[in-house]
Write a protein that holds these residues in place. Structure first.
Motif, PDB file in Angstrom:
ATOM      1  N   THR A  90       0.840  -1.202   0.000  1.00  0.00           N
ATOM      2  CA  THR A  90       0.000   0.000   0.000  1.00  0.00           C
ATOM      3  C   THR A  90       0.874   1.250   0.000  1.00  0.00           C
ATOM      4  OG1 THR A  90      -1.745  -1.202   1.171  1.00  0.00           O
ATOM      5  CG2 THR A  90      -1.838   1.213   1.252  1.00  0.00           C
ATOM      6  N   ASP A  91       1.888   1.263   0.851  1.00  0.00           N
ATOM      7  CA  ASP A  91       2.826   2.394   0.878  1.00  0.00           C
ATOM      8  C   ASP A  91       3.520   2.555  -0.474  1.00  0.00           C
ATOM      9  OD1 ASP A  91       2.264   2.893   3.546  1.00  0.00           O
ATOM     10  OD2 ASP A  91       4.029   1.820   4.287  1.00  0.00           O
ATOM     11  N   LEU A  92       3.893   1.436  -1.074  1.00  0.00           N
ATOM     12  CA  LEU A  92       4.576   1.456  -2.365  1.00  0.00           C
ATOM     13  C   LEU A  92       3.720   2.131  -3.426  1.00  0.00           C
ATOM     14  CD1 LEU A  92       6.917   0.538  -4.208  1.00  0.00           C
ATOM     15  CD2 LEU A  92       5.749  -1.669  -4.410  1.00  0.00           C
ATOM     16  N   VAL A  93       2.452   1.760  -3.503  1.00  0.00           N
ATOM     17  CA  VAL A  93       1.545   2.368  -4.489  1.00  0.00           C
ATOM     18  C   VAL A  93       1.476   3.875  -4.285  1.00  0.00           C
ATOM     19  CG1 VAL A  93      -0.878   2.542  -5.213  1.00  0.00           C
ATOM     20  CG2 VAL A  93       0.169   0.293  -4.884  1.00  0.00           C
ATOM     21  N   HIS A  94       1.352   4.297  -3.041  1.00  0.00           N
ATOM     22  CA  HIS A  94       1.224   5.730  -2.773  1.00  0.00           C
ATOM     23  C   HIS A  94       2.537   6.469  -3.004  1.00  0.00           C
ATOM     24  CE1 HIS A  94      -2.957   6.109  -1.294  1.00  0.00           C
ATOM     25  NE2 HIS A  94      -2.824   4.792  -1.357  1.00  0.00           N
ATOM     26  N   THR A  95       3.645   5.816  -2.755  1.00  0.00           N
ATOM     27  CA  THR A  95       4.946   6.429  -3.043  1.00  0.00           C
ATOM     28  C   THR A  95       5.142   6.593  -4.541  1.00  0.00           C
ATOM     29  OG1 THR A  95       5.946   5.558  -1.022  1.00  0.00           O
ATOM     30  CG2 THR A  95       7.448   6.118  -2.820  1.00  0.00           C
ATOM     31  N   LEU A  96       4.885   5.521  -5.296  1.00  0.00           N
ATOM     32  CA  LEU A  96       5.076   5.583  -6.747  1.00  0.00           C
ATOM     33  C   LEU A  96       4.127   6.577  -7.410  1.00  0.00           C
ATOM     34  CD1 LEU A  96       5.590   1.785  -7.540  1.00  0.00           C
ATOM     35  CD2 LEU A  96       7.339   3.582  -7.556  1.00  0.00           C
ATOM     36  N   SER A  97       2.874   6.585  -6.986  1.00  0.00           N
ATOM     37  CA  SER A  97       1.904   7.486  -7.624  1.00  0.00           C
ATOM     38  C   SER A  97       2.126   8.938  -7.223  1.00  0.00           C
ATOM     39  CB  SER A  97       0.475   7.060  -7.297  1.00  0.00           C
ATOM     40  OG  SER A  97       0.230   7.154  -5.905  1.00  0.00           O
ATOM     41  N   GLY A  98       2.789   9.157  -6.103  1.00  0.00           N
ATOM     42  CA  GLY A  98       3.065  10.518  -5.671  1.00  0.00           C
ATOM     43  C   GLY A  98       4.436  11.014  -6.090  1.00  0.00           C
ATOM     44  N   GLY A  99       5.150  10.204  -6.839  1.00  0.00           N
ATOM     45  CA  GLY A  99       6.503  10.566  -7.269  1.00  0.00           C
ATOM     46  C   GLY A  99       6.487  11.614  -8.360  1.00  0.00           C
ATOM     47  N   PRO A 100       7.661  11.913  -8.881  1.00  0.00           N
ATOM     48  CA  PRO A 100       7.751  12.940  -9.932  1.00  0.00           C
ATOM     49  C   PRO A 100       6.927  12.572 -11.164  1.00  0.00           C
ATOM     50  CG  PRO A 100       9.939  12.240  -9.190  1.00  0.00           C
ATOM     51  CD  PRO A 100       8.949  11.326  -8.556  1.00  0.00           C
ATOM     52  N   ARG A 101       6.291  13.561 -11.745  1.00  0.00           N
ATOM     53  CA  ARG A 101       5.501  13.334 -12.966  1.00  0.00           C
ATOM     54  C   ARG A 101       6.376  12.724 -14.059  1.00  0.00           C
ATOM     55  NH1 ARG A 101       0.807  13.884 -14.970  1.00  0.00           N
ATOM     56  NH2 ARG A 101       0.385  14.624 -17.050  1.00  0.00           N
ATOM     57  N   ASP A 103       8.451  10.377 -13.789  1.00  0.00           N
ATOM     58  CA  ASP A 103       8.437   8.917 -13.696  1.00  0.00           C
ATOM     59  C   ASP A 103       7.208   8.326 -14.375  1.00  0.00           C
ATOM     60  OD1 ASP A 103      10.788   9.137 -12.314  1.00  0.00           O
ATOM     61  OD2 ASP A 103       9.990   8.422 -10.402  1.00  0.00           O
ATOM     62  N   LEU A 104       6.062   8.960 -14.206  1.00  0.00           N
ATOM     63  CA  LEU A 104       4.835   8.502 -14.860  1.00  0.00           C
ATOM     64  C   LEU A 104       5.006   8.541 -16.379  1.00  0.00           C
ATOM     65  CD1 LEU A 104       1.788   7.753 -14.815  1.00  0.00           C
ATOM     66  CD2 LEU A 104       1.341  10.215 -14.781  1.00  0.00           C
ATOM     67  N   ILE A 105       5.574   9.617 -16.868  1.00  0.00           N
ATOM     68  CA  ILE A 105       5.779   9.755 -18.310  1.00  0.00           C
ATOM     69  C   ILE A 105       6.774   8.714 -18.808  1.00  0.00           C
ATOM     70  CG2 ILE A 105       6.682  11.288 -20.108  1.00  0.00           C
ATOM     71  CD1 ILE A 105       5.534  13.628 -18.373  1.00  0.00           C
ATOM     72  N   LEU A 106       7.863   8.520 -18.062  1.00  0.00           N
ATOM     73  CA  LEU A 106       8.878   7.546 -18.485  1.00  0.00           C
ATOM     74  C   LEU A 106       8.305   6.149 -18.607  1.00  0.00           C
ATOM     75  CD1 LEU A 106      12.031   8.654 -16.478  1.00  0.00           C
ATOM     76  CD2 LEU A 106      11.642   8.830 -18.943  1.00  0.00           C
ATOM     77  N   VAL A 107       7.525   5.730 -17.631  1.00  0.00           N
ATOM     78  CA  VAL A 107       6.993   4.373 -17.696  1.00  0.00           C
ATOM     79  C   VAL A 107       6.049   4.224 -18.886  1.00  0.00           C
ATOM     80  CG1 VAL A 107       4.990   4.553 -16.136  1.00  0.00           C
ATOM     81  CG2 VAL A 107       6.261   2.433 -16.267  1.00  0.00           C
ATOM     82  N   GLN A 108       5.269   5.256 -19.186  1.00  0.00           N
ATOM     83  CA  GLN A 108       4.366   5.167 -20.332  1.00  0.00           C
ATOM     84  C   GLN A 108       5.147   5.161 -21.650  1.00  0.00           C
ATOM     85  OE1 GLN A 108       1.183   4.353 -19.830  1.00  0.00           O
ATOM     86  NE2 GLN A 108       1.883   4.373 -17.704  1.00  0.00           N
ATOM     87  N   GLU A 109       6.199   5.941 -21.729  1.00  0.00           N
ATOM     88  CA  GLU A 109       7.037   5.929 -22.933  1.00  0.00           C
ATOM     89  C   GLU A 109       7.692   4.547 -23.105  1.00  0.00           C
ATOM     90  OE1 GLU A 109       7.483   8.186 -25.333  1.00  0.00           O
ATOM     91  OE2 GLU A 109       6.390   9.849 -24.419  1.00  0.00           O
ATOM     92  N   LEU A 110       8.157   3.970 -21.998  1.00  0.00           N
ATOM     93  CA  LEU A 110       8.766   2.644 -22.065  1.00  0.00           C
ATOM     94  C   LEU A 110       7.744   1.609 -22.514  1.00  0.00           C
ATOM     95  CD1 LEU A 110      10.957   0.543 -21.683  1.00  0.00           C
ATOM     96  CD2 LEU A 110      10.486   0.603 -19.212  1.00  0.00           C
ATOM     97  N   TYR A 111       6.556   1.639 -21.956  1.00  0.00           N
ATOM     98  CA  TYR A 111       5.526   0.667 -22.342  1.00  0.00           C
ATOM     99  C   TYR A 111       5.162   0.797 -23.816  1.00  0.00           C
ATOM    100  CZ  TYR A 111       4.686  -0.421 -17.400  1.00  0.00           C
ATOM    101  OH  TYR A 111       4.802  -0.825 -16.098  1.00  0.00           O
TER     102      TYR A 111
END
Length: 181
Positions: A90-101, A103-111
């Motif tokens: 649960t902490d992991l999900v909230h840490t990852l989703s609250g991280g730098p924008r 990171d969200l963009i990078l993972v989508q570009e990678l996918y």
């Protein structure tokens, strides 16, 4: 001015600069020139240190995957009971989703790249195996696989939602996937 031969740190400056360019421009907007400028090195360093843009992007995305696996490790390392492991996830999900924008963009570009090109698909497969192995220290393999997918989905949804679900909703989802009684 030092050349690539006498400045071995140039290569090391190019790799960390690539994610910033990727997050600002997307894969379609990445160029040797932009990455070299971001890293503060001469453009010729790109061809001296890398066979092409793909080699640099694979190294940059590999570094990103290593970063996320390290976040998994930090969160799961102290869990000694199933309850602690659920809280860690649960902490992991909230840490990852609250991280730098970024990171969200990078993972989508990678996918997106992984959907089209084998080297990136192989990188994603290695990353998933590593994250699932960390989860398997606390949960059965099938549960770890489902939980890994849940982490990805909840992280994405929390990061993009105007009104992201709070911790109790995340915790309930983790409990359901892990068969909490």
């Amino acid at each position: 001015m030092a050349t690539g031969h006498t400045d071995p740190r140039r290569r090391d400056r190019l790799i960390p600069g690539a994610p910033f360019v990727l997050s600002e421009e997307g894969v379609a907007g990445v160029s040797h020139r932009k990455i070299a400028a971001r890293a503060g090195v001469p453009l010729g360093s790109m061809t001296y240190h890398f066979t092409g843009i793909d080699e640099l992007l694979l190294e940059a995305f590999t570094g990103y995957a290593d970063h996320v696996v390290a976040v998994f490790e930090r969160h799961l390392a102290g869990a000694t009971t199933p309850e602690e492991a659920r809280e860690a996830v649960t902490d992991l999900v909230h840490t990852l989703s609250g991280g730098p924008r970024r990171d969200l963009i990078l993972v989508q570009e990678l996918y997106t790249l992984a959907a089209r090109r084998e080297p990136y698909r192989a990188l994603c497969a290695r990353w998933m195996r590593r994250s699932r192995a960390l989860l398997e220290a606390h949960f059965p393999p099938d549960t770890a696989r489902h939980l890994d997918a849940l982490i990805e989905g909840l992280t994405l949804h929390r990061a993009l939602d105007d009104d992201p679900p709070e911790r109790p909703v995340t915790r309930e989802a983790v409990g359901r996937v892990t068969g909490e009684q």
